[in-house]
Write a protein that holds these residues in place. Structure first.
Motif, PDB file in Angstrom:
ATOM      1  N   LYS A 177       9.347  -6.838  11.970  1.00 57.23           N
ATOM      2  CA  LYS A 177       8.952  -7.692  10.854  1.00 57.23           C
ATOM      3  C   LYS A 177      10.118  -7.972   9.915  1.00 57.23           C
ATOM      4  CE  LYS A 177       5.353  -8.203   7.369  1.00 57.23           C
ATOM      5  NZ  LYS A 177       4.118  -7.620   6.795  1.00 57.23           N
ATOM      6  N   ALA A 178      10.936  -6.938   9.672  1.00 53.40           N
ATOM      7  CA  ALA A 178      12.012  -7.087   8.691  1.00 53.40           C
ATOM      8  C   ALA A 178      13.267  -7.734   9.278  1.00 53.40           C
ATOM      9  CB  ALA A 178      12.362  -5.718   8.101  1.00 53.40           C
ATOM     10  N   GLU A 199      13.570 -10.933   0.346  1.00 45.98           N
ATOM     11  CA  GLU A 199      12.249 -11.143   0.948  1.00 45.98           C
ATOM     12  C   GLU A 199      11.982 -10.119   2.058  1.00 45.98           C
ATOM     13  OE1 GLU A 199      10.002 -14.509   3.629  1.00 45.98           O
ATOM     14  OE2 GLU A 199      11.594 -15.164   2.267  1.00 45.98           O
ATOM     15  N   THR A 200      13.011  -9.816   2.830  1.00 43.96           N
ATOM     16  CA  THR A 200      12.888  -8.865   3.930  1.00 43.96           C
ATOM     17  C   THR A 200      12.627  -7.456   3.413  1.00 43.96           C
ATOM     18  OG1 THR A 200      14.379 -10.205   5.286  1.00 43.96           O
ATOM     19  CG2 THR A 200      14.049  -7.922   5.966  1.00 43.96           C
ATOM     20  N   ARG A 203       9.063  -7.268   2.470  1.00 45.27           N
ATOM     21  CA  ARG A 203       8.204  -7.192   3.667  1.00 45.27           C
ATOM     22  C   ARG A 203       8.168  -5.779   4.239  1.00 45.27           C
ATOM     23  NH1 ARG A 203      10.225 -12.241   5.649  1.00 45.27           N
ATOM     24  NH2 ARG A 203      11.537 -11.108   7.128  1.00 45.27           N
ATOM     25  N   ASP A 205       8.080  -3.238   2.563  1.00 48.23           N
ATOM     26  CA  ASP A 205       7.297  -2.480   1.579  1.00 48.23           C
ATOM     27  C   ASP A 205       8.153  -1.529   0.742  1.00 48.23           C
ATOM     28  OD1 ASP A 205       4.791  -2.446   0.457  1.00 48.23           O
ATOM     29  OD2 ASP A 205       4.161  -0.649   1.510  1.00 48.23           O
ATOM     30  N   LYS A 417       5.422  -1.150   7.547  1.00 47.36           N
ATOM     31  CA  LYS A 417       5.709  -0.799   6.155  1.00 47.36           C
ATOM     32  C   LYS A 417       6.558   0.465   6.053  1.00 47.36           C
ATOM     33  CE  LYS A 417       1.353  -2.811   4.547  1.00 47.36           C
ATOM     34  NZ  LYS A 417       0.091  -2.559   3.813  1.00 47.36           N
TER      35      LYS A 417
END
Length: 461
Positions: A177-178, A199-200, A203, A205, A417
């Motif tokens: 995701k990151a 932003e990454t 994402r 968390d 996360k």
């Protein structure tokens, strides 16, 4: 007045060895007095058997062992004798009794004993005999034990994952995701890159406020060091994230030569009972005597779940019926704790009853300290990594009840996360001690901040 006379008369009869009078004392709950009287009649086979049964009910295994050794080697059942021998450390005698019984349960017990005695070839043979008698629901569990022993004996060639490979696997979803590794490869350092990086981080968390601060510091350092290409930011980001994790890792405390008591807290569904089972398996495999305490008496099937882990790991267990007072179960465990290297206590996690939960946990700790004033050695808070930062609010409730010495973060492999470790550690000011990175028995790994950051920012996905 007559009532008191009758009571005194009854006790006088008991003191003379009257079986019926002794049994009435026991019925009235005067077990200690009955034991005191019976210990004067050990030569009487009938009264000796009553004394033996009382010793077992009261958990006085050493005293029961003395009766067997000095008066009657066939006292009780073979299973009882095996249990007594095992409790007092007479493993060879326990082994003989278990093998003499020869059913599934006794052979499984014998296999675990042989394994603890480092007689792995014999353990394997006994476990394979046990497998032939195993009910369908137990076969998979036993096959896993057999596979593990075969691996240790070199009879199965299986590539074992290294510590770094396990952490890499645990961070797989976060990295997918990151994509830190991809973002920081072959890019020009400009405002667009910093926005994407911020932003990454969110994402993953890490937290919006922390992400903004980290990126602002990166910008300043990039200008100061004249960094033009994105690869140059990787080491800088690693340095910043590592600094955020300063003081966030620590090893589990184990006091050698003493009883260690570990208290486990966490909401229902956090993976608490499974974590206890995996730790029990680890410690038993190291040759330690482990006792599990099923003090989560309110969650449906929690006791049964811990019982399965006790059998799977080779640990002993103290339990009561569902709905029993948790502190009373802990009291039972503390009475036996001196026989073990480690006692692992499962507790309830019903956050919807916050105040009763806090009182209950404080009561449990008070019971522990009646027996061991300096315990527990560790109080672990088990958090579900899939909740990310949302688990922090849960943690604060448990911190109101007792001091927490370490965090165990489970299900890391099931979430994107993974970066939440940073705000969890910084907010709670408690070190992360273990990470759950998979379903396997050995997938509970120590937290290493440097390896964690290295893998989070690595190129491989």
């Amino acid at each position: 007045m007559v009532f008191f006379w009758r009571k005194a008369e009854e006790e006088k009869l008991a003191e003379k060895g009257d079986k019926n009078a002794i049994l009435k004392l026991i019925e009235k709950g005067k077990r200690d007095r009955a034991i005191q009287i019976l210990e004067g009649f050990k030569d009487d086979p009938e009264l000796r058997k009553i004394l033996y049964d009382l010793y077992l009910k009261e958990g006085k295994y050493y005293f029961a062992y003395q009766l067997i050794e000095h008066y009657d080697k066939n006292l009780g059942t073979a299973w009882e004798r095996a249990t007594i021998y095992e409790r007092v450390g007479e493993k060879e005698k326990a082994l003989q009794e278990y093998l003499r019984i020869g059913n599934f349960e006794s052979l499984t017990k014998a296999g675990h004993l042989l394994y603890q005695m480092d007689k792995k070839e014999e353990a394997l043979s006994v476990f394979e005999r046990s497998l032939n008698l195993a009910p369908a629901l137990k076969r998979e569990e036993l096959q896993e034990i057999i596979r593990k022993i075969k691996e240790e004996l070199g009879l199965l060639q299986v590539k074992k994952e290294s510590f770094i490979e396990k952490i890499r696997k645990g961070l797989q979803k976060t990295k997918e995701k990151a994509l830190f590794g991809i973002i920081l490869r072959g890019r020009k350092v400009d405002e667009a890159l910093f926005e994407e990086l911020e932003e990454t981080l969110v994402r993953a968390d890490i937290g919006a406020k922390t992400a903004i601060n980290v990126v602002e510091e990166l910008k300043k350092e990039a200008i100061k060091r004249n960094i033009k290409e994105s690869e140059g930011l990787r080491d800088l980001l690693k340095e910043k994230l590592s600094s955020l994790l300063t003081g966030c890792q620590d090893n589990i405390k184990v006091k050698e030569g003493k009883t260690n008591i570990y208290l486990f807290l966490g909401v229902n569904g956090s993976g608490k009972t499974t974590t206890i089972g995996k730790l029990a398996y680890k410690f038993v495999s190291e040759g330690k005597r482990v006792l599990l305490c099923a003090a989560d008496t309110f969650r449906s099937a929690a006791v049964e779940q811990l019982e399965v882990w006790a059998k799977r790991s080779g640990a002993d267990i103290v339990k009561r019926e569902e709905g029993a007072d948790p502190a009373s179960v802990v009291f039972d465990a503390m009475k036996r704790a001196s026989e073990y290297h480690l006692v692992l206590i499962d507790t309830a996690g019903r956050l919807h009853t916050k105040e009763p939960l806090i009182r209950e946990l404080r009561k449990i700790k008070s019971v522990i300290q009646r027996f061991y004033p300096e315990e527990p050695t560790e109080t672990f808070l088990v958090l579900d990594a899939t909740l990310g930062q949302n688990s922090i609010s849960q943690a604060k409730v448990f911190k109101e009840a007792v001091d927490i010495t370490g965090i165990i973060l489970t299900k890391l492999d099931g979430t994107a996360k993974g970066g939440a470790i940073i705000p969890i550690c910084r907010e709670l000011k408690v070190p992360v001690k273990l990470l759950g990175v998979g379903e396997g028995l050995d997938d509970l790994q120590p937290f290493d901040a440097e390896v964690f950051v290295q893998e989070l920012l690595s190129v491989e996905v």
